[in-house]
Structure formats: structure tokens, C-alpha cells
Motif scaffolding. Structure first.
Motif, PDB file in Angstrom:
ATOM      1  N   ILE A  60       0.852  -1.207   0.000  1.00  0.00           N
ATOM      2  CA  ILE A  60       0.000   0.000   0.000  1.00  0.00           C
ATOM      3  C   ILE A  60       0.881   1.248   0.000  1.00  0.00           C
ATOM      4  CG2 ILE A  60      -1.545   1.369   1.489  1.00  0.00           C
ATOM      5  CD1 ILE A  60      -2.882  -1.380   2.251  1.00  0.00           C
ATOM      6  N   ALA A  61       1.912   1.248   0.842  1.00  0.00           N
ATOM      7  CA  ALA A  61       2.821   2.410   0.890  1.00  0.00           C
ATOM      8  C   ALA A  61       3.570   2.565  -0.438  1.00  0.00           C
ATOM      9  CB  ALA A  61       3.802   2.262   2.050  1.00  0.00           C
ATOM     10  N   ASP A  62       3.951   1.437  -1.034  1.00  0.00           N
ATOM     11  CA  ASP A  62       4.646   1.501  -2.328  1.00  0.00           C
ATOM     12  C   ASP A  62       3.742   2.122  -3.395  1.00  0.00           C
ATOM     13  OD1 ASP A  62       6.827   0.309  -1.176  1.00  0.00           O
ATOM     14  OD2 ASP A  62       6.421  -1.699  -1.978  1.00  0.00           O
ATOM     15  N   THR A  63       2.464   1.737  -3.363  1.00  0.00           N
ATOM     16  CA  THR A  63       1.517   2.255  -4.353  1.00  0.00           C
ATOM     17  C   THR A  63       1.226   3.738  -4.145  1.00  0.00           C
ATOM     18  OG1 THR A  63       0.469   0.089  -4.471  1.00  0.00           O
ATOM     19  CG2 THR A  63      -0.821   1.942  -5.316  1.00  0.00           C
ATOM     20  N   HIS A  64       1.020   4.122  -2.873  1.00  0.00           N
ATOM     21  CA  HIS A  64       0.511   5.474  -2.594  1.00  0.00           C
ATOM     22  C   HIS A  64       1.577   6.425  -2.067  1.00  0.00           C
ATOM     23  CE1 HIS A  64      -3.624   4.211  -3.307  1.00  0.00           C
ATOM     24  NE2 HIS A  64      -3.401   3.147  -2.567  1.00  0.00           N
ATOM     25  N   GLY A  65       2.767   5.949  -1.815  1.00  0.00           N
ATOM     26  CA  GLY A  65       3.833   6.828  -1.323  1.00  0.00           C
ATOM     27  C   GLY A  65       4.017   6.782   0.174  1.00  0.00           C
ATOM     28  N   ASN A  66       2.921   6.672   0.917  1.00  0.00           N
ATOM     29  CA  ASN A  66       3.002   6.550   2.379  1.00  0.00           C
ATOM     30  C   ASN A  66       1.662   6.077   2.922  1.00  0.00           C
ATOM     31  OD1 ASN A  66       1.205   8.749   2.691  1.00  0.00           O
ATOM     32  ND2 ASN A  66       2.899  10.213   2.655  1.00  0.00           N
ATOM     33  N   ARG A  67       1.528   6.056   4.249  1.00  0.00           N
ATOM     34  CA  ARG A  67       0.270   5.646   4.878  1.00  0.00           C
ATOM     35  C   ARG A  67      -0.135   6.687   5.932  1.00  0.00           C
ATOM     36  NH1 ARG A  67      -0.386   1.769   7.583  1.00  0.00           N
ATOM     37  NH2 ARG A  67       1.654   1.578   8.541  1.00  0.00           N
ATOM     38  N   ALA A  68       0.094   7.955   5.594  1.00  0.00           N
ATOM     39  CA  ALA A  68      -0.098   9.035   6.570  1.00  0.00           C
ATOM     40  C   ALA A  68      -1.522   9.592   6.538  1.00  0.00           C
ATOM     41  CB  ALA A  68       0.895  10.157   6.270  1.00  0.00           C
ATOM     42  N   HIS A  69      -1.912  10.222   7.644  1.00  0.00           N
ATOM     43  CA  HIS A  69      -3.221  10.883   7.758  1.00  0.00           C
ATOM     44  C   HIS A  69      -3.511  11.762   6.540  1.00  0.00           C
ATOM     45  CE1 HIS A  69      -6.594  13.159   9.315  1.00  0.00           C
ATOM     46  NE2 HIS A  69      -5.932  14.287   9.093  1.00  0.00           N
TER      47      HIS A  69
END
Ligand code: DPN
Ligand code: ZN
Length: 323
Positions: A60-69
Motif C-alpha cells: 500500500i505504501a509503495d503504491t501510494h507513497g506513504n500511509r499518513a493521515h
């Protein structure tokens, strides 16, 4: 595995320099097994299954760049966990809140069996900082808790209390999601929660075995904490008490007078020679040299620490609410 001895502070709002460590609670020779001590029939949580959840969070982080708010990777993380929990038979709710002009989300999953008048809650923050995938902080606590919840379902546990699991949003911005959740409860709903167990960073690469100090923080609970300590004692793994104060999501519960407990394997503080002696790892290096950095990825997880902590969570659940 990449380990770096220097730490770049990233300007996060939660300065954690004030964490105090107090003395060792046990010091016994380490043993290889992570099976639960015999007295309670708690399941051995599969660390491979926990790692599979971490792989999902990494991708998910690889796809979207991060997992931040406020970022799509956070919502995708919520969706992944909710899909798993729904399929296992949990009753899930996504609670929305607004922070910094962005929508935040808490995921709450209740196991349908169990007496409703009393609730045992367990939680972990699911958000990461913007500049990394957030796998140890706090994919580790999130994935361990998810696998414990799925094991509750697999074993069709009939607990003596309601079991409610939560994954919080916006912890990294100041415990926003967990505070919002506690504020949204009525006095009656707060009174029904007999305890809250928190898991934030449980796979640090240069791991320490810290348990929340019952005395060193408001509403720390020795009784709630005890099975976590007992689990590590049973393995022959020494623990140290840590005072986390207001630096993770148990704080809002403690402020509401709810007993709290938890475990932690260390962040940017340095492991001492004495700690390396009893726990292994590298003296003089941070417990997590990638804390809040882009290198907090799948390689930044100590599998043994993750395994032991996942099993400790299960041991606490089964001890507190039976099985
Ligand atoms: N609250 C953690 C973070 O997300 O940065 C750091 C931390 C976890 C500090 C647990 C102390 C205890
Ligand atoms: Zn963090």
C-alpha cells in the motif's frame, strides 16, 4: 537488513525524548521457544501471517507513497484491515473525524460473542509519518493485533467480556484518532471499558522488551499489565518497565480513568551495553534506527520480537477474557 547508527529527526510533533526507563523486572536466561506458558491455553500466533499483513501495508505504501493521515495510503490501510475483519465475522465500524482539513478514520472491530456489559479494548495506530512506509511504526502493532483478532475468530472464542479491537488514525499528529474516539463515548460507554491495551512499535530491529509501567503513568494497571509480563517471564525474556506517558494512544483512555497497559520494543533511544547483554542486538545503536524515516520498511522488523509480542497479545486476551 540495513542498520544505521545515526538518526535523522524528522520534526514530528510527538517529541519522545522524555521517555523514562526504569529498572529491569526480570532477568532470566533466554530460551528459543515462543510458545505460551502452559497455564493458559492461548494460541501461538503465526508470525508468517503477521508478516503477510505487513507485506500488504508495505505494498500500500509503495503504491501510494506513504500511509499518513489524509493520504490515500491511510484509507487503503483501513480498507485492507476492514476487509479481513469483516470476512472473519467481526462487526466493524469506521469512525470519521476531521483534522487539518483532512478526513481521518478509526477502524473499530467488535467480536459478536461475549457479555456486552463489560468491554476489553485493544488498539494500535495504523497511520505512519509522511516520509516512509511506517512498517515498524506502527505496521507492527497493527498487524500483530489484526492477526490476534483473526485468531479470535478462527477459534470462535467465547469471551467473558466483549472484545473490541481498534486501529487509530492520526496518532502521529498528536493522538488525534484515539482522542476523538474516547471523546465520542458516553459516560456509560466509558465505564463499560474495563481496560485498554496498546501496541505501538513491537518489532523494532534492535529490539528491547519494554512493558508499560503500571505506576509510572496515569491509570497504568498492574492487573491489566500482568499477563503481558507473565508471557515474557514464561519465555525467560527479561523485561523493563517503560513510562510512555502521553506519547501513544493509551493516553486518552488513561485520561478518561480507564486502566491501560501495553508493550513496546523501543524507538530512537540507544540500547545500552547492559540491554544488549540481556536482549542481544547492538549496544550504542538505536532500538529502531529507522524511526520515522523512509527506511522503516519490511526490512526494519525483528521477526523474533514481532513473534513474541504477537503471542504476548494473544496470551493477554486469553488470560483476561478466557477461552
Ligand atoms: N508514539 C510512537 C510514534 O508513533 O512515534 C513512538 C512511541 C511509541 C513512543 C511507543 C513511545 C512508546
Ligand atoms: Zn511514529
Amino acid at each position: 537488513m540495513t542498520r544505521r547508527s545515526t538518526l535523522t529527526r524528522t520534526g514530528h510533533v510527538l517529541a519522545i525524548a522524555g521517555i523514562l526507563f526504569s529498572g529491569a523486572t526480570a532477568a532470566v536466561a533466554a530460551e528459543p521457544s515462543t510458545a505460551a506458558p502452559a497455564a493458559v491455553a492461548a494460541p501461538d500466533i503465526s508470525v508468517e501471517d503477521v508478516q503477510a499483513h505487513l507485506q500488504e501495508l508495505q505494498s500500500i505504501a509503495d503504491t501510494h507513497g506513504n500511509r499518513a493521515h489524509g493520504e490515500p495510503g491511510f484509507k487503503a490501510s483501513i480498507d485492507y484491515l476492514q476487509g479481513q475483519l469483516d470476512a472473519a465475522g467481526f462487526t466493524t465500524t469506521v469512525q470519521e473525524f476531521d483534522f487539518f482539513g483532512q478526513t481521518g478514520y478509526n477502524l473499530v472491530a467488535e467480536w459478536p460473542a461475549g457479555e456486552a456489559s463489560e468491554v476489553l479494548m485493544l488498539g494500535a495506530h495504523l497511520d505512519g509519518v509522511p516520509n516512509g512506509p511506517g512498517i515498524n511504526d506502527n505496521g507492527s502493532g497493527s498487524a500483530a493485533l489484526l492477526e490476534v483478532a483473526l485468531t479470535v475468530a478462527e477459534q470462535d472464542l467465547q469471551p467473558s467480556k466483549k472484545l473490541r479491537f481498534a486501529w487509530w488514525g492520526a496518532e502521529e499528529l498528536g493522538l488525534v484518532g484515539s482522542t476523538h474516539y474516547v471523546d465520542s463515548l458516553s459516560d456509560e460507554e466509558k465505564a463499560a471499558i474495563t481496560g485498554y491495551l496498546n501496541f505501538d512499535m513491537v518489532g523494532s530491529p534492535n529490539a528491547g522488551y519494554f512493558v508499560y509501567s503500571p505506576d509510572g503513568q496515569p491509570d497504568g494497571s498492574a492487573e491489566l499489565q500482568q499477563p503481558l509480563n507473565d508471557y515474557f517471564d514464561g519465555l525467560g525474556v527479561a523485561t523493563e518497565e517503560v513510562e510512555i506517558g502521553g506519547r501513544s494512544d493509551h493516553a486518552a483512555f488513561a485520561d478518561a480513568g480507564i486502566p491501560t497497559a501495553g508493550t513496546f520494543t523501543g524507538a530512537e533511544e540507544t540500547k545500552t551495553a547492559e540491554q544488549a547483554e540481556k536482549w542481544g542486538g547492538t549496544a550504542g545503536d538505536a532500538f529502531d534506527p529507522c524511526y520515522h524515516r523512509s527506511c522503516d520498511d519490511l526490512d526494519n522488523v525483528n521477526t523474533e520480537a514481532l513473534d513474541r509480542n504477537a503471542d504476548a497479545i494473544a496470551y493477554a486476551v486469553w488470560t483476561h477474557v478466557g477461552g
